[in-house]
Design a protein around this motif. Structure first.
Motif, PDB file in Angstrom:
ATOM      1  N   TYR A  32      55.967  38.192  29.791  1.00 32.88           N
ATOM      2  CA  TYR A  32      57.127  38.123  30.686  1.00 32.88           C
ATOM      3  C   TYR A  32      58.043  39.335  30.607  1.00 32.88           C
ATOM      4  O   TYR A  32      59.011  39.410  31.380  1.00 32.88           O
ATOM      5  CB  TYR A  32      57.963  36.870  30.366  1.00 32.88           C
ATOM      6  CG  TYR A  32      57.193  35.584  30.472  1.00 32.88           C
ATOM      7  CD1 TYR A  32      56.862  35.057  31.716  1.00 32.88           C
ATOM      8  CD2 TYR A  32      56.813  34.893  29.316  1.00 32.88           C
ATOM      9  CE1 TYR A  32      56.152  33.857  31.807  1.00 32.88           C
ATOM     10  CE2 TYR A  32      56.119  33.695  29.405  1.00 32.88           C
ATOM     11  CZ  TYR A  32      55.780  33.178  30.645  1.00 32.88           C
ATOM     12  OH  TYR A  32      55.086  32.008  30.745  1.00 32.88           O
ATOM     13  N   GLY A  33      57.783  40.282  29.704  1.00 31.21           N
ATOM     14  CA  GLY A  33      58.703  41.400  29.516  1.00 31.21           C
ATOM     15  C   GLY A  33      58.868  42.267  30.747  1.00 31.21           C
ATOM     16  O   GLY A  33      59.984  42.624  31.140  1.00 31.21           O
ATOM     17  N   ILE A  63      60.844  40.392  33.473  1.00 29.69           N
ATOM     18  CA  ILE A  63      62.277  40.349  33.165  1.00 29.69           C
ATOM     19  C   ILE A  63      62.910  41.719  33.376  1.00 29.69           C
ATOM     20  O   ILE A  63      64.040  41.834  33.877  1.00 29.69           O
ATOM     21  CB  ILE A  63      62.483  39.856  31.712  1.00 29.69           C
ATOM     22  CG1 ILE A  63      62.017  38.407  31.576  1.00 29.69           C
ATOM     23  CG2 ILE A  63      63.932  39.983  31.298  1.00 29.69           C
ATOM     24  CD1 ILE A  63      62.061  37.879  30.159  1.00 29.69           C
ATOM     25  N   TYR A  68      61.945  44.021  35.531  1.00 25.13           N
ATOM     26  CA  TYR A  68      62.071  44.193  36.987  1.00 25.13           C
ATOM     27  C   TYR A  68      63.365  43.531  37.492  1.00 25.13           C
ATOM     28  O   TYR A  68      64.186  44.146  38.166  1.00 25.13           O
ATOM     29  CB  TYR A  68      60.870  43.587  37.709  1.00 25.13           C
ATOM     30  CG  TYR A  68      59.687  44.510  37.842  1.00 25.13           C
ATOM     31  CD1 TYR A  68      59.847  45.840  38.201  1.00 25.13           C
ATOM     32  CD2 TYR A  68      58.377  44.039  37.624  1.00 25.13           C
ATOM     33  CE1 TYR A  68      58.748  46.684  38.322  1.00 25.13           C
ATOM     34  CE2 TYR A  68      57.286  44.874  37.738  1.00 25.13           C
ATOM     35  CZ  TYR A  68      57.473  46.203  38.084  1.00 25.13           C
ATOM     36  OH  TYR A  68      56.393  47.038  38.201  1.00 25.13           O
ATOM     37  N   PHE A  69      63.509  42.259  37.176  1.00 28.29           N
ATOM     38  CA  PHE A  69      64.652  41.500  37.697  1.00 28.29           C
ATOM     39  C   PHE A  69      65.983  42.033  37.167  1.00 28.29           C
ATOM     40  O   PHE A  69      66.928  42.236  37.934  1.00 28.29           O
ATOM     41  CB  PHE A  69      64.483  40.023  37.330  1.00 28.29           C
ATOM     42  CG  PHE A  69      65.637  39.167  37.761  1.00 28.29           C
ATOM     43  CD1 PHE A  69      65.838  38.866  39.099  1.00 28.29           C
ATOM     44  CD2 PHE A  69      66.536  38.670  36.827  1.00 28.29           C
ATOM     45  CE1 PHE A  69      66.911  38.075  39.502  1.00 28.29           C
ATOM     46  CE2 PHE A  69      67.610  37.884  37.224  1.00 28.29           C
ATOM     47  CZ  PHE A  69      67.796  37.587  38.556  1.00 28.29           C
ATOM     48  N   ALA A  70      66.048  42.279  35.851  1.00 29.93           N
ATOM     49  CA  ALA A  70      67.307  42.720  35.255  1.00 29.93           C
ATOM     50  C   ALA A  70      67.716  44.110  35.740  1.00 29.93           C
ATOM     51  O   ALA A  70      68.891  44.362  36.025  1.00 29.93           O
ATOM     52  CB  ALA A  70      67.188  42.712  33.723  1.00 29.93           C
ATOM     53  N   PHE A  83      63.634  39.868  41.848  1.00 33.19           N
ATOM     54  CA  PHE A  83      62.975  38.566  41.666  1.00 33.19           C
ATOM     55  C   PHE A  83      61.601  38.548  42.337  1.00 33.19           C
ATOM     56  O   PHE A  83      60.627  38.011  41.778  1.00 33.19           O
ATOM     57  CB  PHE A  83      63.871  37.465  42.240  1.00 33.19           C
ATOM     58  CG  PHE A  83      63.287  36.088  42.125  1.00 33.19           C
ATOM     59  CD1 PHE A  83      63.341  35.397  40.920  1.00 33.19           C
ATOM     60  CD2 PHE A  83      62.674  35.477  43.214  1.00 33.19           C
ATOM     61  CE1 PHE A  83      62.797  34.127  40.809  1.00 33.19           C
ATOM     62  CE2 PHE A  83      62.134  34.210  43.108  1.00 33.19           C
ATOM     63  CZ  PHE A  83      62.196  33.534  41.901  1.00 33.19           C
ATOM     64  N   ALA A 120      59.243  40.625  40.188  1.00 33.97           N
ATOM     65  CA  ALA A 120      58.907  39.896  38.959  1.00 33.97           C
ATOM     66  C   ALA A 120      57.935  38.758  39.247  1.00 33.97           C
ATOM     67  O   ALA A 120      56.972  38.528  38.497  1.00 33.97           O
ATOM     68  CB  ALA A 120      60.187  39.356  38.322  1.00 33.97           C
TER      69      ALA A 120
END
Length: 357
Positions: free
Chosen positions: A12-13, A16, A18-20, A69, A72
């Motif tokens: 998931y790194g 995360i 991408y989204f952050a 989002f 991701a």
């Protein structure tokens, strides 16, 4: 590093990140745009570009966050071999349509405000037009979103049609104000910026015509809120619709034994002085003097002064009366005083006796 954390970061790194990262960039751009909107640079821009820039305020962070989002979600979908349910994709689509609807409503609303603010348009700058267009855009956007969710609009429209009669009866005052407001602004009889006098005697400048009421700012800064239905039924004097000069009529009254020719000469001289010295009189026009009545109580007259605007009436009246009283004192012209009737009392013989308890 524990194996569980390593597995979580590997899986998931990137998503995360991408989204952050996109959300952070959107927030920073939104803050920078807010600082730019508060800077003097925006005042020098064209109003069209200013409307576009203002429409992006608050949208950038949401749009970039939604983009992060999407990225991701696509990355996780490929990594986990399409194990995510279709509801996540559906939610993303709905959020995208909702964001587009909000942005279009804000952008078109500002375009309408930009267009109606120009001097060469016949469309009123009242907010009722902007609100109606925004409502239509939101209704269309909600319909598209419901269609995307698989909701059939035909039963919904049928249900609304059946309940429309009951809703119309319940909202009859609101709908009456809405249609009265549309009639007011489309007829161009009353527009924001006009100086009007209501049937109640209140007067002021029209600030806005909204869904349900019209707001009027009095000279003394109080705000009058009038329902549109009332404004459409009662007589309203609109002083701003007059393309010619305004006329100020100032009544006066002097004692009955005053020389009329002397009175007229003094009043005309004071009126000519005010027409020349005041900043609010219509230059080039001639004031007039008119006798209105001669009674035992005194001689009544009117002084007619052409002024540039009805808003300047209190100022010109004050200036004229100050000079007139000063001249009357110098010319020994006495103002008439209204007779105040004395309260009548019963004679002593007819006064009813006081009842003893």
């Amino acid at each position: 590093m524990p194996a569980t954390l390593t597995t979580f970061i590997a899986r998931y790194g990137v998503a995360i990140l991408y989204f952050a990262s996109f959300l952070l960039v959107g927030v920073l751009l939104d803050q920078a745009l807010g600082a730019f909107l508060r800077s003097p640079i925006l005042r020098n821009l064209n109003r069209f570009f200013s409307a576009v820039i203002r429409s992006f305020r608050g949208i950038l962070s949401l749009a970039l966050g939604l983009t992060g989002f999407w990225l991701a979600f696509n990355h996780l979908n490929k990594t986990l071999q399409n194990k995510f349910p279709g509801v996540v994709l559906q939610i993303s689509t709905v959020l995208t349509l909702l964001l587009v609807t909000i942005f279009l409503a804000r952008l078109i609303g500002r375009f309408i405000g930009f267009y109606t603010a120009s001097d060469n348009t016949r469309i009123s700058s009242s907010s009722i037009f902007t609100n109606l267009v925004k409502a239509i855009i939101y209704i269309v956007g909600v319909a598209v979103i419901l269609s995307q969710l698989g909701v059939s609009l035909t039963p919904l429209i049928t249900t609304l049609g059946i309940g429309g009669v009951a809703i119309g009866l319940a909202l009859q005052p609101t709908l009456g104000n809405l249609f009265a407001g549309i009639q007011i602004v489309t007829s161009h009889q009353i527009e924001p910026g006009d100086f009007v006098r209501l049937a109640s005697g209140d007067e002021g400048t029209v600030e806005d015509v909204t869904w349900s009421n019209t707001t009027i700012r009095k000279i003394t800064s109080e705000l009058i809120v009038v329902p549109n239905s009332v404004l459409g039924q009662e007589p309203v004097i609109n002083f701003s619709r007059n393309n010619h000069q305004h006329v100020l009529v100032i009544p006066g009254m002097v004692v009955a034994d005053t020389d009329v020719l002397h009175l007229e000469r003094v009043v005309r001289e004071v009126a000519n002085e005010i027409m020349f010295s005041s900043h609010y009189t219509y230059k080039g026009a001639t004031p007039n003097f008119r006798l209105t009545a001669t009674t035992a109580g005194g001689i009544s007259f009117n002084t007619i002064l052409p002024i540039i605007s009805y808003r300047s009436e209190p100022v010109v009246r004050s200036e004229f009366l100050e000079h007139l009283v000063e001249r009357f004192t110098a010319e020994h012209i006495e103002l008439a005083r209204p007779l105040i009737p004395m309260p009548q009392t019963l004679p002593a013989s007819t006064t009813p006796p006081i009842q003893q308890p």
